[in-house]
Design a protein around this motif. Structure first.
Motif, PDB file in Angstrom:
ATOM      1  N   MET A  13      46.309 -42.757  19.604  1.00  0.00           N
ATOM      2  CA  MET A  13      47.527 -43.190  19.911  1.00  0.00           C
ATOM      3  C   MET A  13      47.818 -44.905  19.756  1.00  0.00           C
ATOM      4  N   ASN A  14      46.337 -45.690  18.543  1.00  0.00           N
ATOM      5  CA  ASN A  14      46.224 -46.952  18.259  1.00  0.00           C
ATOM      6  C   ASN A  14      46.628 -47.261  16.951  1.00  0.00           C
ATOM      7  N   ILE A  15      47.956 -47.659  16.986  1.00  0.00           N
ATOM      8  CA  ILE A  15      48.817 -47.087  15.773  1.00  0.00           C
ATOM      9  C   ILE A  15      48.883 -48.497  15.157  1.00  0.00           C
ATOM     10  N   THR A  16      48.124 -49.059  14.009  1.00  0.00           N
ATOM     11  CA  THR A  16      48.320 -50.296  13.368  1.00  0.00           C
ATOM     12  C   THR A  16      48.447 -50.659  11.845  1.00  0.00           C
ATOM     13  N   ARG A  17      49.497 -49.365  11.382  1.00  0.00           N
ATOM     14  CA  ARG A  17      50.045 -49.909  10.490  1.00  0.00           C
ATOM     15  C   ARG A  17      51.785 -49.095  10.511  1.00  0.00           C
ATOM     16  N   ALA A  18      51.993 -48.910   9.331  1.00  0.00           N
ATOM     17  CA  ALA A  18      53.208 -48.168   9.579  1.00  0.00           C
ATOM     18  C   ALA A  18      53.444 -48.479   7.630  1.00  0.00           C
ATOM     19  N   LEU A  19      54.717 -47.412   7.390  1.00  0.00           N
ATOM     20  CA  LEU A  19      55.303 -46.914   5.945  1.00  0.00           C
ATOM     21  C   LEU A  19      56.337 -47.522   6.026  1.00  0.00           C
ATOM     22  N   ILE A  20      56.905 -48.107   4.653  1.00  0.00           N
ATOM     23  CA  ILE A  20      58.461 -48.510   5.169  1.00  0.00           C
ATOM     24  C   ILE A  20      58.701 -47.929   4.201  1.00  0.00           C
ATOM     25  N   LEU A 137      54.802 -49.529  20.508  1.00  0.00           N
ATOM     26  CA  LEU A 137      54.317 -48.597  20.219  1.00  0.00           C
ATOM     27  C   LEU A 137      53.621 -47.730  21.259  1.00  0.00           C
ATOM     28  N   GLN A 138      52.057 -48.075  21.637  1.00  0.00           N
ATOM     29  CA  GLN A 138      51.411 -46.808  22.145  1.00  0.00           C
ATOM     30  C   GLN A 138      52.118 -46.697  23.442  1.00  0.00           C
TER      31      GLN A 138
END
Length: 276
Positions: A13-20, A137-138
Motif C-alpha cells: 500500500m506504500n506507493i512510492t512511484r507512478a507510471l506516466i 494514495l495510501q
C-alpha cells in the motif's frame, strides 16, 4: 501467517512511484478496455504503482504490475488487440512497431478524485512520489481488499444481463431476426445497440461492462462485406463488444445515420448482420 500477510499488504500500500501514461491509453486502462500497457522495453518493476495521466499533474489511478512480456511479434500484436487496445490498422502500418513489450496490469483502482503530485524535471516514464502524495494514495486504498496476491488477469464471471433496457427504437420483426436503427453515435463510436432485439440472444452471451468481464458464451457474427468474428455483448451498454469489427462493417457498407441493420439468427449462437 496473518501478521505476515498484513505486513505484505501494508508494504504494497506504500506507493512510492507512478507510471506516466498518455491518452488515449490511460483512459482505456481506467475504463477496463485494456490491461497491457505497451512499451519499447522490458520492465523489472512489479507491484502497486500510481497511474499518471500525462500532462495533468495528477495521479488518476492505482494498479498492480504483474509481469512484463515481449518483445511481441507482429502476429502476437494483432492477436491481442483486446489486451493492449492498439487498433489493428496502427499495427499494420508499422507506426507502433517499437512498442512491443507488454507491461501486464492486474488489479486496478480508478480514483474518484485525482491526486496531485510534484513532477520533477526529466521524468518521462516514472515519477518518484512525494510523501504527501503517497499518504493520499495510501488513504485511497484503506480498507480495499484488491491488494491480494494474484496472477495474470482472468475473465470474471459474467454479470447477469440487465434486461431493463431503454425503450426500443423498433421492435423485433420476428423470432429469428430484428432491425436496429443506426445513430450518429453508433457511427462515431463503432458500435451497434441491440437493446430492442435483445431477445435474439441467450443470456449467457451478455458480459459485464469491460473485457475483464467477458460472457461465458461467445456468439459468431457474420458481417456483410467484413470479417466474421466471435465476441460477446456488453450487458451494460447493450452493444457487440468487438468495436473494431463493427466499425469495419459500418464503414464498408456505407452506413449513415437512420440506416438500419438487419440481424438474423442463422444457427445457434450464429448471427448474420447486413444493411436492411
Amino acid at each position: 501467517m496473518n501478521n505476515n500477510n498484513e505486513t505484505q499488504k501494508e508494504s504494497r500500500m506504500n506507493i512510492t512511484r507512478a507510471l506516466i501514461i498518455a491518452e488515449p491509453w490511460i483512459g482505456k486502462i481506467l475504463n477496463g478496455e485494456k490491461d497491457w500497457e505497451m512499451r519499447s522495453t522490458h520492465t523489472s518493476i512489479s507491484g502497486t504503482v500510481g497511474l499518471i495521466a500525462k500532462g495533468t499533474g495528477t495521479v488518476v489511478g492505482i494498479a498492480e504490475i504483474i509481469g512484463s512480456k515481449g518483445p511481441l511479434s507482429h502476429e502476437d500484436m494483432l492477436g491481442n488487440v483486446h489486451r493492449h487496445g492498439i487498433p489493428s490498422n496502427m499495427i499494420e502500418s508499422g507506426e507502433v512497431a517499437k512498442w512491443n513489450h507488454a507491461w501486464q496490469l492486474g488489479k486496478l483502482k480508478k480514483l474518484s478524485t485525482p491526486v496531485p503530485y510534484q513532477h520533477k524535471n526529466g521524468a518521462v516514464t516514472w515519477v518518484t512520489l512525494g510523501e504527501e502524495t503517497q499518504k493520499q494514495l495510501q488513504a485511497e486504498l484503506a480498507g480495499e481488499d484488491w491488494l491480494q496476491e494474484g496472477s495474470a488477469p482472468q475473465p470474471a464471471e459474467p454479470a447477469a444481463p440487465k434486461l431493463a433496457y431503454t425503450a426500443p427504437v423498433r421492435v423485433a420483426t420476428g423470432a429469428n431476426e430484428g432491425e436496429v436503427v443506426i445513430t450518429q453515435g453508433n457511427l462515431n463510436n463503432n458500435h451497434i445497440y441491440v437493446r430492442n432485439v435483445v431477445e435474439l440472444f441467450p443470456p449467457e452471451c451478455f458480459g459485464g461492462s469491460n473485457r475483464r468481464e467477458l460472457a461465458s458464451q461467445l456468439i459468431t457474427l457474420h458481417l456483410d462485406k467484413a470479417e466474421t468474428v466471435k465476441c460477446d455483448i456488453d450487458g451494460t451498454k447493450k452493444i457487440f463488444r468487438d468495436r473494431r469489427a463493427i466499425g469495419q462493417f459500418l464503414k464498408l457498407n456505407n452506413f449513415v445515420a437512420n440506416d438500419k441493420v438487419l440481424i438474423k439468427r442463422i444457427a445457434d449462437l450464429e448471427y448474420e448482420l447486413s444493411k436492411a
